[in-house]
Design a protein around this motif. Structure first.
Motif, PDB file in Angstrom:
ATOM      1  N   SER A 139      -1.986  -5.332  -6.506  1.00 46.17           N
ATOM      2  CA  SER A 139      -2.770  -4.137  -6.836  1.00 46.17           C
ATOM      3  C   SER A 139      -3.775  -3.821  -5.734  1.00 46.17           C
ATOM      4  O   SER A 139      -4.028  -2.652  -5.435  1.00 46.17           O
ATOM      5  N   ALA A 163      -3.246  -4.450  -2.576  1.00 45.51           N
ATOM      6  CA  ALA A 163      -2.437  -3.925  -1.479  1.00 45.51           C
ATOM      7  C   ALA A 163      -2.061  -2.468  -1.743  1.00 45.51           C
ATOM      8  O   ALA A 163      -2.091  -1.641  -0.830  1.00 45.51           O
ATOM      9  N   ARG A 164      -1.719  -2.157  -3.000  1.00 47.62           N
ATOM     10  CA  ARG A 164      -1.364  -0.772  -3.343  1.00 47.62           C
ATOM     11  C   ARG A 164      -2.567   0.149  -3.245  1.00 47.62           C
ATOM     12  O   ARG A 164      -2.452   1.301  -2.864  1.00 47.62           O
ATOM     13  N   ALA A 165      -3.738  -0.358  -3.591  1.00 46.70           N
ATOM     14  CA  ALA A 165      -4.941   0.470  -3.551  1.00 46.70           C
ATOM     15  C   ALA A 165      -5.503   0.579  -2.140  1.00 46.70           C
ATOM     16  O   ALA A 165      -6.402   1.370  -1.897  1.00 46.70           O
ATOM     17  N   GLY A 166      -4.992  -0.232  -1.239  1.00 42.25           N
ATOM     18  CA  GLY A 166      -5.462  -0.179   0.141  1.00 42.25           C
ATOM     19  C   GLY A 166      -6.796  -0.873   0.325  1.00 42.25           C
ATOM     20  O   GLY A 166      -7.498  -0.636   1.293  1.00 42.25           O
ATOM     21  N   LEU A 167      -7.170  -1.770  -0.607  1.00 39.32           N
ATOM     22  CA  LEU A 167      -8.452  -2.464  -0.503  1.00 39.32           C
ATOM     23  C   LEU A 167      -8.362  -3.731   0.327  1.00 39.32           C
ATOM     24  O   LEU A 167      -9.357  -4.391   0.559  1.00 39.32           O
ATOM     25  N   HIS A 204      -5.378  -6.330   2.863  1.00 39.85           N
ATOM     26  CA  HIS A 204      -4.014  -6.460   3.339  1.00 39.85           C
ATOM     27  C   HIS A 204      -3.207  -7.211   2.302  1.00 39.85           C
ATOM     28  O   HIS A 204      -3.730  -7.982   1.504  1.00 39.85           O
ATOM     29  N   SER A 205      -1.935  -6.985   2.282  1.00 38.33           N
ATOM     30  CA  SER A 205      -1.048  -7.611   1.309  1.00 38.33           C
ATOM     31  C   SER A 205      -0.587  -8.950   1.842  1.00 38.33           C
ATOM     32  O   SER A 205       0.115  -9.005   2.841  1.00 38.33           O
ATOM     33  N   ASN A 223     -10.372 -12.350   5.417  1.00 34.02           N
ATOM     34  CA  ASN A 223     -10.357 -11.174   4.560  1.00 34.02           C
ATOM     35  C   ASN A 223     -10.279 -11.557   3.081  1.00 34.02           C
ATOM     36  O   ASN A 223      -9.730 -10.821   2.275  1.00 34.02           O
TER      37      ASN A 223
END
Length: 186
Positions: free
Chosen positions: A123, A125-129, A131-132, A160
């Motif tokens: 979630s 990673a999808r929100a761009g908060l 890195h995945s 991170n």
């Protein structure tokens, strides 16, 4: 003068000598372990093991270990009186089943924690908060297969790193966790 003799003879015998109706001597092997105020303690031991067997056993054991041996004998005798068929084995089996159930609950909780960590990372990673850490193995539901990047979930990047439990509320998709009900509810 007779009263002094009576005072010494009124010393109560130990529970073993009282039950066996014999005179308790100063070197009685039972006296330190079966006090007169606990007659039930020796009664069960006598019923299950017999006085002569207990006496022989205590004589063969070192003095410093006799207390532990008597505790064990009392426990085993009480268990045998409660359950004549299984005795101590029933208690051991019950405890073993409890250990297995708790280990299963722990494994389920650990699996749920891994699932929550993976969902949270997906979630983020999808929100761009952030890195995945899962890279391309992430699917649209937030779950991934066991890939080399799975180790990164267990040991997150310290540069991170975001706290995993900083969420106020997490909705857990339990469709792929098995058919067992959750251990706890929210």
């Amino acid at each position: 003068m007779k009263e002094v003799g009576r005072k010494h003879s009124t010393v109560s015998p130990c529970a073993a000598c009282k039950l066996l109706r014999r005179r308790c001597t100063q070197d009685c092997i039972f006296a330190p372990h079966f006090p007169a105020d606990e007659p039930h303690k020796f009664a069960n031991v006598h019923k299950v093991f017999g006085a002569s067997n207990v006496s022989k056993l205590l004589q063969e054991i070192a003095v410093q270990h006799r207390g532990d041996a008597v505790s064990s004998l009392v426990y085993e005798a009480n268990a045998r009186v409660r359950d004549p068929v299984y005795g101590c084995v029933a208690a051991i089996s019950t405890l073993h089943r409890q250990i297995q159930a708790l280990q299963a609950q722990l494994a389920m909780a650990q699996a749920q924690m891994v699932h929550l960590r993976m969902s949270h990372a997906a979630s983020l990673a999808r929100a761009g908060l952030g890195h995945s850490p899962m890279g391309a193995a992430t699917t649209s539901t937030g779950s991934s297969s066991m890939s080399p990047t799975h180790n990164q979930l267990m040991e997150p990047d310290t540069i991170n790193a975001k706290p995993v439990f900083a969420l106020d509320m997490v909705v857990l998709d339990q469709t792929n966790l098995g058919s067992e009900p959750p251990i706890w509810s929210f």
